[in-house]
Design a protein around this motif. Structure first.
Motif, PDB file in Angstrom:
ATOM      1  N   ASN A 301       0.741  -1.108  -0.058  1.00 47.96           N
ATOM      2  CA  ASN A 301      -0.033   0.175  -0.012  1.00 47.96           C
ATOM      3  C   ASN A 301       0.909   1.373  -0.138  1.00 47.96           C
ATOM      4  OD1 ASN A 301      -2.721  -1.186   0.190  1.00 47.96           O
ATOM      5  ND2 ASN A 301      -1.882  -1.838   2.438  1.00 47.96           N
ATOM      6  N   ASN A 302       0.475   2.263  -0.584  1.00 49.58           N
ATOM      7  CA  ASN A 302       0.946   3.603  -0.166  1.00 49.58           C
ATOM      8  C   ASN A 302      -0.248   4.541  -0.440  1.00 49.58           C
ATOM      9  OD1 ASN A 302       0.996   4.376  -3.303  1.00 49.58           O
ATOM     10  ND2 ASN A 302       2.533   3.171  -3.497  1.00 49.58           N
ATOM     11  N   ASN A 303       0.297   5.916  -0.644  1.00 48.24           N
ATOM     12  CA  ASN A 303      -0.832   6.832  -0.867  1.00 48.24           C
ATOM     13  C   ASN A 303      -1.672   6.741  -2.081  1.00 48.24           C
ATOM     14  OD1 ASN A 303       1.850   7.814  -1.991  1.00 48.24           O
ATOM     15  ND2 ASN A 303       0.698   9.562  -2.681  1.00 48.24           N
ATOM     16  N   ASP A 304      -1.165   6.075  -3.123  1.00 52.62           N
ATOM     17  CA  ASP A 304      -1.803   6.211  -4.562  1.00 52.62           C
ATOM     18  C   ASP A 304      -2.264   4.967  -4.642  1.00 52.62           C
ATOM     19  OD1 ASP A 304      -1.414   8.862  -5.456  1.00 52.62           O
ATOM     20  OD2 ASP A 304       0.683   8.441  -5.809  1.00 52.62           O
ATOM     21  N   THR A 305      -2.274   3.979  -3.684  1.00 52.42           N
ATOM     22  CA  THR A 305      -3.028   2.691  -4.208  1.00 52.42           C
ATOM     23  C   THR A 305      -4.608   2.329  -3.613  1.00 52.42           C
ATOM     24  OG1 THR A 305      -2.011   1.838  -2.176  1.00 52.42           O
ATOM     25  CG2 THR A 305      -0.828   1.393  -3.956  1.00 52.42           C
ATOM     26  N   GLY A 306      -5.246   3.636  -3.493  1.00 55.21           N
ATOM     27  CA  GLY A 306      -6.617   3.451  -3.304  1.00 55.21           C
ATOM     28  C   GLY A 306      -7.025   2.437  -2.089  1.00 55.21           C
ATOM     29  N   LEU A 307      -8.044   1.618  -2.451  1.00 57.76           N
ATOM     30  CA  LEU A 307      -8.274   0.672  -1.381  1.00 57.76           C
ATOM     31  C   LEU A 307      -7.127  -0.273  -1.002  1.00 57.76           C
ATOM     32  CD1 LEU A 307     -11.644  -0.865  -2.976  1.00 57.76           C
ATOM     33  CD2 LEU A 307     -11.571   0.618  -0.793  1.00 57.76           C
ATOM     34  N   ARG A 308      -7.195  -0.360   0.496  1.00 56.75           N
ATOM     35  CA  ARG A 308      -5.993  -1.140   1.019  1.00 56.75           C
ATOM     36  C   ARG A 308      -6.025  -2.490   0.663  1.00 56.75           C
ATOM     37  NH1 ARG A 308      -2.624   2.472   2.083  1.00 56.75           N
ATOM     38  NH2 ARG A 308      -3.978   3.137   0.095  1.00 56.75           N
ATOM     39  N   PHE A 309      -4.752  -2.937   0.708  1.00 61.66           N
ATOM     40  CA  PHE A 309      -4.510  -4.358  -0.094  1.00 61.66           C
ATOM     41  C   PHE A 309      -5.508  -5.523   0.481  1.00 61.66           C
ATOM     42  CE2 PHE A 309      -2.231  -8.596  -0.440  1.00 61.66           C
ATOM     43  CZ  PHE A 309      -1.407  -8.435  -1.810  1.00 61.66           C
ATOM     44  N   ILE A 310      -5.472  -5.450   1.827  1.00 63.54           N
ATOM     45  CA  ILE A 310      -6.392  -6.582   2.429  1.00 63.54           C
ATOM     46  C   ILE A 310      -7.823  -6.491   1.987  1.00 63.54           C
ATOM     47  CG2 ILE A 310      -6.911  -4.953   4.505  1.00 63.54           C
ATOM     48  CD1 ILE A 310      -6.470  -7.689   6.145  1.00 63.54           C
ATOM     49  N   THR A 311      -8.274  -5.279   1.807  1.00 63.38           N
ATOM     50  CA  THR A 311      -9.558  -4.860   1.225  1.00 63.38           C
ATOM     51  C   THR A 311      -9.824  -5.538  -0.229  1.00 63.38           C
ATOM     52  OG1 THR A 311      -9.914  -2.979   2.303  1.00 63.38           O
ATOM     53  CG2 THR A 311     -11.648  -3.412   0.714  1.00 63.38           C
ATOM     54  N   ARG A 312      -8.717  -5.540  -1.061  1.00 63.03           N
ATOM     55  CA  ARG A 312      -8.913  -6.104  -2.449  1.00 63.03           C
ATOM     56  C   ARG A 312      -8.413  -7.490  -2.538  1.00 63.03           C
ATOM     57  NH1 ARG A 312      -4.489  -3.192  -5.127  1.00 63.03           N
ATOM     58  NH2 ARG A 312      -3.983  -2.154  -3.165  1.00 63.03           N
ATOM     59  N   TYR A 313      -7.697  -8.099  -1.658  1.00 66.14           N
ATOM     60  CA  TYR A 313      -7.338  -9.510  -1.871  1.00 66.14           C
ATOM     61  C   TYR A 313      -7.433 -10.333  -0.828  1.00 66.14           C
ATOM     62  CZ  TYR A 313      -4.901  -7.050  -5.722  1.00 66.14           C
ATOM     63  OH  TYR A 313      -4.612  -6.230  -6.938  1.00 66.14           O
ATOM     64  N   GLY A 314      -7.880  -9.835   0.646  1.00 61.43           N
ATOM     65  CA  GLY A 314      -8.287 -10.725   1.640  1.00 61.43           C
ATOM     66  C   GLY A 314      -7.118 -10.787   2.568  1.00 61.43           C
TER      67      GLY A 314
END
Length: 472
Positions: A301-314
């Motif tokens: 994740n960083n400032n530009d990756t939008g929805l957090r990684f855990i939200t997108r991929y579990g």
């Protein structure tokens, strides 16, 4: 801020820039002293991206109050998202109106000095996210240009296209590009970088949109960074740019982002969108055009990756991905709340984080930071990929410092178990085969043995991550 290309500038300026670039390239065959970045980032370092208002309603003070927490997490460097004065009240703003002042809603200079001082007491360095590529349209320079036109002393401070219009990237109409062919722009921005080192003891900078200045005026970065290191030889410089472009490391940056050759495109994104082929996709991402792998900023994740990684991929994929992030060459960037699975979008002005570790992730992140510091193989060992053949969801590699300090990392990103067959070089087979091994994450003990063909076979459960090290 994420990049894109913009049409070329006016003919005269472009020609002059081309001459300067040619001279710079000519000199690159024999790089001058100081051009290669010094050893400013300690082996095994973990960087933590801080969005100050997510720490509380008194942002800089609230970050200071959580330094013990960050120290216990194993953080070595904190990177503050922009804290300079702005006309944009958002939690994260790259619209800067004054490079020599702070956002009053975040705190004052004394708050920043207190933060830096308390961090230093805990062995943590503090970096600022700085915005040299452009100003806000509310910046006094731009306002003067709007008022006085060509009569303004700041008229040439901004980059212009062939039609004489001030340029900007993307749809950032409120973020006009500065003209780095103008010596007073270079002088002003250099003073601004130096200012926070002198006034607050800042340990380094992330240069936002460093790629933009590289496009328009590549001659700027080396002398600017050299001036900063004349003040503090240990200043850390991170380029918001792709690490596959050798330009940034050659010109004094310590780290750059894990992008493909296409600006702003995360090299690992295809891995998590097609986990059934994760093995080959990770292998490509980690081995293609790797100029300086240890200078890569590894992020989920960083400032530009939008929805957090855990939200997108579990959660399950997040656990395995965190192990990958912390064990490959480079420096992991843990972003605000990653270690507790916080879910938000950075530019949607989320409220302060509750810091509840409902996913039990913090222990994993702390363990990974500890292993990066404790194991020479992880923090500075050679990287030898051992990709399974075919369309596997699994991946493996070995990090090796010497025959007694090595780590075999095994990963399975899919919900299905995987029988993994590895084909290591003969000397690696001899190193691994028959050794008493321990998983540094779970404590499980085992032995691996190669068959007659020198192949290593192993069953990996779904969503498995193992760091196998020799028993001492």
């Amino acid at each position: 801020m994420n990049p894109t290309f913009f049409p070329s500038n006016n003919t005269h300026r472009a020609a002059w820039a081309a001459v300067l670039l040619a001279l710079w390239l000519l000199g690159c065959a024999h790089l001058p002293t100081g051009l290669a970045p010094p050893d400013t980032v300690k082996p095994g370092a973990v960087m933590y991206g801080v969005v100050p208002p997510l720490f509380g309603h008194k942002p800089l003070q609230d970050v200071t109050a959580r330094l013990d927490y960050l120290q216990e997490l194993g953080v070595d460097i904190i990177l503050l998202s922009p804290i300079n004065a702005t006309d944009d009240p958002s939690s994260i703003s790259y619209s800067i109106t004054d490079y020599f002042n702070l956002r009053p809603d975040f705190g004052n200079v004394e708050d920043l000095k207190q933060l830096v001082g308390e961090a230093e007491r805990r062995g943590i360095k503090v970096m600022m996210d700085f915005v040299p590529n452009h100003t806000s349209t509310a910046h006094p320079f731009y306002q003067d240009v709007q008022k006085n036109g060509k009569a303004s002393v700041h008229y040439d401070f901004y980059d212009r296209d062939n039609a004489g219009q001030i340029t900007h990237y993307f749809d950032w109409v409120g973020l006009p590009n500065l003209n780095y062919d103008h010596p007073e722009v270079i002088s002003m921005m250099t003073r601004a970088f130096k200012y926070w080192i002198h006034v607050a003891g800042i340990d380094g900078y992330r240069a936002d949109a460093a790629w933009g200045i590289r496009q328009r005026a590549p001659q700027v970065w080396h002398p600017l960074i050299r001036e900063l290191r004349a003040i503090d030889p240990g200043v850390i410089m991170v380029a918001e740019a792709g690490a596959r472009d050798p330009f940034y490391i050659r010109n004094g940056f310590d780290l750059a982002y894990d992008w493909t050759e296409e600006l702003g495109h995360w090299a690992w994104k295809p891995v998590f969108e097609r986990v059934h082929r994760a093995g080959s996709l990770i292998h490509e991402a980690l081995t293609k055009n790797q100029y300086a792998p240890r200078a890569v900023l590894r992020f989920l994740n960083n400032n530009d990756t939008g929805l957090r990684f855990i939200t997108r991929y579990g959660l399950d994929v997040t656990r395995v991905a965190a192990v990958l992030q912390h064990t490959v060459p480079g420096v992991p960037l843990v972003y605000t709340g990653d270690e507790i699975g916080a879910e938000y979008e950075p530019y949607e002005d989320p409220p302060p984080i509750a810091w509840e570790d409902k996913h039990n992730l913090r222990q994993l992140y702390r363990r990974l930071a500890g292993l990066r510091e404790a194991l020479p193989a992880i923090h500075s060992g050679d990287f030898i990929p051992l990709p399974p053949r075919g369309g596997s969801s699994a991946y493996a590699f070995i990090r090796i410092a010497d025959r007694h300090n090595w780590a075999l990392v095994l990963l399975n990103f899919d919900l299905f178990p995987e029988m993994v067959t590895l084909y290591p070089p003969k000397d690696i087979v001899e190193l691994i085969s028959g050794s008493a091994l321990k998983d540094a994450l779970s404590g499980t003990r085992m032995r691996l043995s190669a068959d007659g063909a020198g192949e290593l076979k192993m069953h990996l459960d779904a969503y498995t991550a193992m760091i196998l090290i020799p028993e001492q």
